[in-house]
Structure formats: structure tokens, C-alpha cells
Design a protein around this motif. Sequence first.
Motif, PDB file in Angstrom:
ATOM      1  N   UNK A 176     -91.575  -0.377  18.277  1.00 39.75           N
ATOM      2  CA  UNK A 176     -92.888   0.243  18.067  1.00 39.75           C
ATOM      3  C   UNK A 176     -92.786   1.205  16.887  1.00 39.75           C
ATOM      4  N   UNK A 177     -93.899   1.849  16.594  1.00 38.93           N
ATOM      5  CA  UNK A 177     -93.921   2.879  15.557  1.00 38.93           C
ATOM      6  C   UNK A 177     -93.807   4.276  16.144  1.00 38.93           C
ATOM      7  N   UNK A 178     -93.383   4.372  17.389  1.00 35.95           N
ATOM      8  CA  UNK A 178     -93.207   5.657  18.066  1.00 35.95           C
ATOM      9  C   UNK A 178     -92.036   6.420  17.458  1.00 35.95           C
ATOM     10  N   UNK A 179     -92.241   7.709  17.238  1.00 36.61           N
ATOM     11  CA  UNK A 179     -91.156   8.620  16.882  1.00 36.61           C
ATOM     12  C   UNK A 179     -91.354   9.892  17.699  1.00 36.61           C
ATOM     13  N   UNK A 180     -90.354  10.747  17.744  1.00 37.18           N
ATOM     14  CA  UNK A 180     -90.493  11.991  18.503  1.00 37.18           C
ATOM     15  C   UNK A 180     -91.637  12.841  17.982  1.00 37.18           C
TER      16      UNK A 180
END
Length: 196
Positions: free
Chosen positions: A59-63
Motif C-alpha cells: 500500500x501507500x501507507x507510511x507512519x
Amino acid sequence: MATAFPLAWPFGLPRTEAGRRVASQFKTELPAALKNVQNSLRRFGEATGKAVSSVVISSNYTLGVSNPADPGVAVWFLWDGKERCIAVDRYPRLQHNLQAIHHVLEARVTEARHGGLRIVQQTFTGFVALPAPADINGRTPAQVLGIDGRSFGREDVIAAHRALAMKLHPDRQDGDGQAMADLNAARDALLMGLPS
């Protein structure tokens, strides 16, 4: 195998346009959705008698960005000797797309329990991860467009295509029909895997 970040969308699967995403009824938050997908993969392996391995949730999820502009999720894994991918970008929230993948996997678990392995193998043919776009005369689509080696979006692909088309179009004095066909094929291959 796919990377967890950025989103590795399966080649050939059309993307949902941002304006066409629909609100979901899911109330699941991200940690629970991740756990649901992991549990469903385990149950799927148990129900089919064939282990699931090499799982990558892409995904394009980051913290720093827990709800990215592109909320698509692709779950890549090995099952029955082949790389598989279930990808969803129907909903505007990443955790809801993950929860949808959980439900898709649970449907396969139900098929395995009631219909057997052959039915699951038959339905899973659609989840075989397609290969990356074929080379175009020995070059990747990004190389044909001159945008390899860097990240790019739809606008970059369209701009690169437009700039090269002005030089290569067969109606131009030094135009080349085959080069223009390659250029169009490269554009189409790359746009198919990018969000609208």
C-alpha cells in the motif's frame, strides 16, 4: 515479489478512479483489518490444505500518512505453487480496502469447506499475479517513455508520451510508425496500473 511500499498494483487490473470510490459500511480500524487479513490467509491455507507463504501487504501507507490519497491495497502471496494477488481500491480508506480483502479471502475459505479444493483452484485462477508488462523491443515501457529510474504518476506518463509523440508521429517529417506504436503501447501499459 511485490514491495510493501509503494503500492504494487497487479498489472492488468484496472484501478478505481478517485471520484468513483464509494463509502463503505465497515467500522474496522487499520490494526484490526490487518489482523483480519492475516487470520483469513491462515484459515485459507488450513481449509485448502496448501500453505500460504511470502505474504506482502502492499500500500501507500507510511507512519506519517495513515490515510494516503491512493488508498488501494494489494495482498500478494504464494499459494498452490503460484504468486497470487488480491487487490482492492474501491473504498476511500485504506483499512476498508483491507477489510474487503479479508471478506474475499473468507469467501474462498467457505468455498474450500463446502466445495473442495478444485472449486477454489478454479476461482483462484483470476487471482494469479500477472507478469509485469512485456518488454517493447527490448525496453520496458518506462524506458520507451524515458521515465525509468524515477517515480512517476499519470501526468508524467501523459506528458512524456505527448512530448515524444510530437517527434515520432508518422505525420512528422522524421516520424516513425513503429516507434509511435511502441510509444502508444508503453503509455497504455503504464496507465493501466496507475490510479486515475
